[in-house]
Scaffold this motif. Sequence first.
Motif, short mmCIF file in Angstrom:
data_model
loop_
_atom_site.label_atom_id
_atom_site.label_comp_id
_atom_site.label_asym_id
_atom_site.label_seq_id
_atom_site.Cartn_x
_atom_site.Cartn_y
_atom_site.Cartn_z
N LEU A 157 0.85 -1.19 0.00
CA LEU A 157 0.00 0.00 0.00
C LEU A 157 0.88 1.24 0.00
CD1 LEU A 157 -0.05 1.31 3.14
CD2 LEU A 157 -1.45 -0.70 3.54
N THR A 158 0.29 2.37 -0.38
CA THR A 158 1.03 3.63 -0.32
C THR A 158 0.15 4.71 0.30
OG1 THR A 158 0.34 4.73 -2.38
CG2 THR A 158 2.06 3.03 -2.58
N PHE A 159 0.82 5.66 0.93
CA PHE A 159 0.13 6.89 1.37
C PHE A 159 1.16 8.01 1.34
CE2 PHE A 159 1.97 6.66 5.61
CZ PHE A 159 2.11 5.30 5.83
N HIS A 160 0.65 9.25 1.30
CA HIS A 160 1.56 10.35 1.01
C HIS A 160 2.07 11.07 2.25
CE1 HIS A 160 3.57 12.99 -1.65
NE2 HIS A 160 2.92 14.07 -1.25
N SER A 161 1.15 11.40 3.18
CA SER A 161 1.59 12.27 4.27
C SER A 161 1.03 11.93 5.64
CB SER A 161 1.24 13.73 3.93
OG SER A 161 -0.11 13.79 3.55
N ASN A 162 -0.09 11.24 5.68
CA ASN A 162 -0.73 11.02 6.97
C ASN A 162 -0.12 9.81 7.69
OD1 ASN A 162 -2.48 10.67 9.13
ND2 ASN A 162 -4.27 11.29 7.95
N ILE A 163 0.95 10.06 8.42
CA ILE A 163 1.72 8.97 9.03
C ILE A 163 0.94 8.25 10.14
CG2 ILE A 163 3.02 10.46 10.63
CD1 ILE A 163 5.52 8.66 9.86
N GLU A 164 0.11 8.99 10.88
CA GLU A 164 -0.66 8.34 11.95
C GLU A 164 -1.64 7.34 11.35
OE1 GLU A 164 -0.62 11.86 11.84
OE2 GLU A 164 1.14 11.81 13.13
N GLU A 165 -2.42 7.83 10.38
CA GLU A 165 -3.40 6.95 9.76
C GLU A 165 -2.71 5.81 9.01
OE1 GLU A 165 -6.99 7.57 6.72
OE2 GLU A 165 -6.43 9.35 7.88
N GLY A 166 -1.61 6.14 8.36
CA GLY A 166 -0.85 5.12 7.63
C GLY A 166 -0.35 4.02 8.55
N SER A 167 0.14 4.41 9.74
CA SER A 167 0.64 3.41 10.70
C SER A 167 -0.48 2.47 11.14
CB SER A 167 1.21 4.08 11.95
OG SER A 167 2.13 5.05 11.58
N ILE A 168 -1.66 3.03 11.35
CA ILE A 168 -2.80 2.18 11.75
C ILE A 168 -3.09 1.14 10.65
CG2 ILE A 168 -5.29 2.20 12.26
CD1 ILE A 168 -4.83 5.04 13.47
N LEU A 169 -3.01 1.61 9.39
CA LEU A 169 -3.27 0.68 8.27
C LEU A 169 -2.20 -0.40 8.19
CD1 LEU A 169 -4.46 3.07 5.41
CD2 LEU A 169 -5.82 1.77 7.05
N ILE A 170 -0.96 -0.02 8.43
CA ILE A 170 0.13 -1.01 8.38
C ILE A 170 -0.12 -2.09 9.44
CG2 ILE A 170 2.61 -1.40 8.67
CD1 ILE A 170 3.05 1.46 7.60
N GLU A 171 -0.48 -1.64 10.65
CA GLU A 171 -0.75 -2.61 11.73
C GLU A 171 -1.92 -3.51 11.38
OE1 GLU A 171 -1.08 -0.40 15.39
OE2 GLU A 171 1.10 -0.11 15.37
N LYS A 172 -2.93 -2.91 10.81
CA LYS A 172 -4.15 -3.66 10.50
C LYS A 172 -3.95 -4.65 9.35
CE LYS A 172 -8.90 -2.44 9.20
NZ LYS A 172 -9.84 -1.33 9.09
N LEU A 173 -3.21 -4.23 8.32
CA LEU A 173 -3.16 -5.03 7.08
C LEU A 173 -1.87 -5.81 6.91
CD1 LEU A 173 -4.64 -2.17 4.89
CD2 LEU A 173 -5.86 -4.24 5.58
N ASN A 174 -0.85 -5.48 7.67
CA ASN A 174 0.44 -6.15 7.61
C ASN A 174 0.95 -6.39 6.18
OD1 ASN A 174 2.72 -7.37 8.65
ND2 ASN A 174 1.77 -9.42 8.69
N PRO A 175 1.11 -5.32 5.40
CA PRO A 175 1.56 -5.49 4.01
C PRO A 175 3.05 -5.85 3.95
CG PRO A 175 1.45 -3.17 4.56
CD PRO A 175 0.94 -3.90 5.76
N GLN A 176 3.48 -6.32 2.78
CA GLN A 176 4.92 -6.62 2.61
C GLN A 176 5.71 -5.35 2.31
OE1 GLN A 176 5.28 -9.41 -0.63
NE2 GLN A 176 3.88 -10.85 0.34
N TYR A 177 5.03 -4.42 1.64
CA TYR A 177 5.74 -3.24 1.16
C TYR A 177 4.86 -2.00 1.31
CZ TYR A 177 8.53 -0.20 -1.80
OH TYR A 177 9.31 0.83 -2.25
N VAL A 178 5.48 -0.88 1.67
CA VAL A 178 4.72 0.37 1.85
C VAL A 178 5.46 1.53 1.17
CG1 VAL A 178 3.85 2.03 3.55
CG2 VAL A 178 3.69 -0.42 4.03
N GLY A 179 4.76 2.27 0.34
CA GLY A 179 5.30 3.47 -0.28
C GLY A 179 4.83 4.68 0.49
N VAL A 180 5.75 5.60 0.81
CA VAL A 180 5.39 6.80 1.59
C VAL A 180 5.88 8.06 0.88
CG1 VAL A 180 5.37 5.60 3.82
CG2 VAL A 180 7.52 6.58 2.98
N GLY A 181 5.49 9.23 1.44
CA GLY A 181 5.74 10.49 0.76
C GLY A 181 7.11 11.11 0.99
#
Length: 386
Positions: free
Chosen positions: A33-57
């Motif tokens: 998954l990717t997200f651009h700037s919202n690190i708090e919300e992004g972290s929640i998604l990472i915990e919830k979905l446990n992806p292999q790879y994450v693109g950030v801003g």
Amino acid sequence: MKKIALLGATGSIGTSTIDVVTSYPDLFQIISLTFHSNIEEGSILIEKLNPQYVGVGSKEMEIELSQRFPNIAFGVGEVGLIKAATLDTVDVVLTAVSGSVGLKPTMAAIEAGKDIALANKETLVMAGKWVIEAAIKNNVNILPVDSEHSAIFQCLEGQKKDNLKELMITASGGSFRDLSREDLKSVTLEQALKHPNWSMGKKITIDSSTMMNKGLEVIEAHWLFGVDYDKIKVVLHKESIVHSMIVLKDGAYLAQLGASDMREPIQYALTYPTRLPIKKEKEFDLTQIGQLNFEAMDFERFPMLKLAFTVGKKGGAYPTVYNAANEIAAAAFINEQISYLQIEQLVQRAVENYTETTEVTLAQVIEIDKKTRTIVERWIKEEGRL
Ligand code: NAD
Ligand code: MG
């Protein structure tokens, strides 16, 4: 199990996609998954979905998140988007980033043989010819997520192409549909962000009010369905219940109806041609709606819609310029640097300022997109808020 790359996971479409995906954990998995700037919300998604790879801003986000999630790989900006979209294990890329930043990862995904569930319409407007050519060449499906295009896609199922007379795209009219052009002189950002029917990201909400969104959708439909602009019609339908229609040669209309719930087209793009139930707080009930209304579109009231047909028919990089100018102008309005009617003025001016008549390549289109942004940014800086 369908393995999904979700570009733009923290946005409005991203959130609805995660809703769909997590409601069928045996069928779907978010690989990246990717997200651009919202690190708090992004972290929640990472915990919830446990992806292999994450693109950030940004690099800072990458450093911070790598410490928190040492087992996940991170990437930044364009590199991160492209990597997320092309991982070996990914089957389908859901493009839910806002704006033409979606082009490069979408092209890379197509070249890597991934199917595309396309929400990011700006990509098709900017470079539809090349995206569609690449999809055909690499034998990948582009499945529409935009509700109008999903509706048309569903209506077209099982129809012979020569049965089609025209596509009829419905438009809600956006936040200012009942205002005159005179009234528009004094509207505010806050008013523009109140869409009557849909809850969406800021840019698309502004685009809906200027009818730019419908203009982008006309061009999107041209590329997705290979239909000439003369056969694409737009009708004002304030209820947003009929998501769009097709008209057949014998005069029959086929329409797709439903609630204003983006989970429906998102899920269909991910399960096509299978259909699965969606849990809803409230059942869709036509008797509660009672009436559906349709009105002719007023092209003088909504000049951006008229301009979409002009740039679409001219082809080449004209739609690219139309889209790029709008991205800058809409962002400037959201940042309260310009007034509402300046959005239209800037887009109109950018299109008039562009005079190429020769064939363009994809590399040139990308250059023209950049150049248009620079020019419009300069105009905004020079003129300020009028
Ligand atoms: P949004 O603004 O809510 O979300 C945008 C997402 O893109 C966020 O996750 C954000 O982090 C990411 N993003 C923003 N700028 C970025 C950049 N420069 N680089 C990388 N990522 C970036 O937008 P949305 O309303 O979800 O719309 C997303 C796309 O879907 C748009 O192209 C829109 O036209 C299309 N779409 C949206 C809806 C809807 O109901 N929201 C309906 C149809 C089509
Ligand atoms: Mg739409």
